[in-house]
Structures are given as structure tokens and as C-alpha cells.
Design a protein around this motif. Sequence first.
Motif, mmCIF file in Angstrom:
data_model
loop_
_atom_site.group_PDB
_atom_site.id
_atom_site.type_symbol
_atom_site.label_atom_id
_atom_site.label_comp_id
_atom_site.label_asym_id
_atom_site.label_seq_id
_atom_site.Cartn_x
_atom_site.Cartn_y
_atom_site.Cartn_z
ATOM 1 N N MET A 1 0.686 -1.205 0.027
ATOM 2 C CA MET A 1 0.180 -0.125 0.060
ATOM 3 C C MET A 1 0.552 0.993 -0.104
ATOM 4 S SD MET A 1 -3.184 -0.258 2.209
ATOM 5 C CE MET A 1 -1.811 -2.188 3.646
ATOM 6 N N LEU A 36 -5.459 0.935 -10.546
ATOM 7 C CA LEU A 36 -6.622 0.935 -9.473
ATOM 8 C C LEU A 36 -7.793 1.274 -9.772
ATOM 9 C CD1 LEU A 36 -4.871 2.632 -6.139
ATOM 10 C CD2 LEU A 36 -5.545 -0.077 -6.712
ATOM 11 N N GLN A 37 -8.159 0.790 -10.733
ATOM 12 C CA GLN A 37 -9.608 1.298 -10.991
ATOM 13 C C GLN A 37 -9.765 3.193 -11.619
ATOM 14 O OE1 GLN A 37 -11.753 -0.920 -7.705
ATOM 15 N NE2 GLN A 37 -11.776 -2.232 -8.244
ATOM 16 N N LYS A 39 -8.434 4.796 -10.248
ATOM 17 C CA LYS A 39 -8.579 6.219 -9.124
ATOM 18 C C LYS A 39 -7.624 6.857 -8.811
ATOM 19 C CE LYS A 39 -11.132 3.383 -6.441
ATOM 20 N NZ LYS A 39 -10.756 2.333 -4.854
ATOM 21 N N HIS A 40 -6.705 7.507 -9.897
ATOM 22 C CA HIS A 40 -5.341 8.416 -10.627
ATOM 23 C C HIS A 40 -5.759 9.574 -11.259
ATOM 24 C CE1 HIS A 40 -2.454 5.724 -7.636
ATOM 25 N NE2 HIS A 40 -2.724 5.094 -8.142
ATOM 26 N N ASP A 161 -4.312 7.533 -0.513
ATOM 27 C CA ASP A 161 -4.424 6.225 -0.139
ATOM 28 C C ASP A 161 -5.371 5.309 -1.471
ATOM 29 O OD1 ASP A 161 -3.839 3.459 0.281
ATOM 30 O OD2 ASP A 161 -3.786 3.616 2.132
ATOM 31 N N HIS A 162 -5.016 5.503 -2.871
ATOM 32 C CA HIS A 162 -6.259 4.770 -3.279
ATOM 33 C C HIS A 162 -6.624 3.132 -3.044
ATOM 34 C CE1 HIS A 162 -5.812 8.087 -5.366
ATOM 35 N NE2 HIS A 162 -4.326 8.544 -5.815
ATOM 36 N N ALA A 163 -5.128 2.282 -2.880
ATOM 37 C CA ALA A 163 -6.127 1.136 -2.432
ATOM 38 C C ALA A 163 -7.157 0.720 -1.178
ATOM 39 C CB ALA A 163 -4.736 0.001 -2.241
ATOM 40 N N ASN A 164 -6.860 1.632 -0.445
ATOM 41 C CA ASN A 164 -8.196 1.776 0.444
ATOM 42 C C ASN A 164 -8.966 2.854 1.048
ATOM 43 O OD1 ASN A 164 -7.107 -0.548 2.287
ATOM 44 N ND2 ASN A 164 -4.876 0.876 2.533
#
Length: 172
Positions: A1, A36-37, A39-40, A161-164
Motif C-alpha cells: 500500500m 486501481l480502477q 482512481k489516479h 491512499d487509493h488502495a484503501n
Amino acid sequence: MVAALELYLDVDATRRVRTLWRALEDEGIPTLASLLQEKHRPHVSLAAARTLSPSAVAEALEGLPVGRGLTLDLDFVGQFVGRVLWLGVTPTLALLDHHREVHERLAAAGVEVWDLYQPGRWVPHCTVSMRVPNPQMGHAILRCLEMLPLRATVTAAAITDHANGINEPLTA
């Protein structure tokens, strides 16, 4: 992460980086656009760590208009080990002074960040891809060079924190 303190670019610069991302994606080169879908968004990270508490960072930086109004000149292309491709930001005195002030405030508040983002080690950059296939690296670099130079103004900042699912805008 990975959690980061991200600086966001003005509308025109963001559009140009997203256009680059789309062109590379169309050629089979993965970029942050598909990571990450989606999100960035195009950004330059001032700090990164395994985790960052949005409230602790916001408190440490209270009253500081993080990045706002900085002009960033993206003038070159770089590569980090591990197939990471990026657009390089010329390290101006204004940018380096701002970066140092952010890190002094974070350190004083006990917010730990990775050594590679500390003043004196940080390489200011806008990531294009985290995983360019080795046979396509040369082509990806040429595609990046075609869109440079790029001048951008920082318009906003956030802790992410794109993963979360964390994206907390910072306000001055």
C-alpha cells in the motif's frame, strides 16, 4: 500500500497528461489511468509512506497552502528501477523550499515518510506508468517526449491512499 501527499495540476496540464495516458493505453502500455480502477489523476507527490493519517497531515500543514500557486515545469522523462516511467519536474528553488517546509512540518508533528521523499533525496516527478513492459520502454519514452515541455500550475493537494479509498483534500 502507498499513501501520498499529492499535488494536482491545472486543467490544461491534467488534460495533456491524461491524453498521454490514453495514447499509451491504446498502444498496450499500462498507465496510472488503468491502475486501481482509474482512481489516479495526474499529480506530483511531495511525500509518501506505507500509511499517512489524513488528520495528522492536515493538522501538521494547517495554514500552509500546500503547493497552491507553484509553477511546475515538466521538461524531461525518467525511469525508476522496476519499469516506472515518469515526467520529470525541474527542481526550482520555490519548489524545493516548499517541499522542505512541508517535510519540516510533517517531521515536527511526528508524521513519518519514506526516505526517498525527504529533502535532498526527492526526485520531483509525475508518474506515467508503474509497469511499462521492457520491450515497450523505448517507445513509451518517445511518446512522453512528444508532449513535453509542459508547464503546470498546482491547483490543489490531497492525502491519498487509493488502495484503501482515501482521498482527503487539503485546504489552507
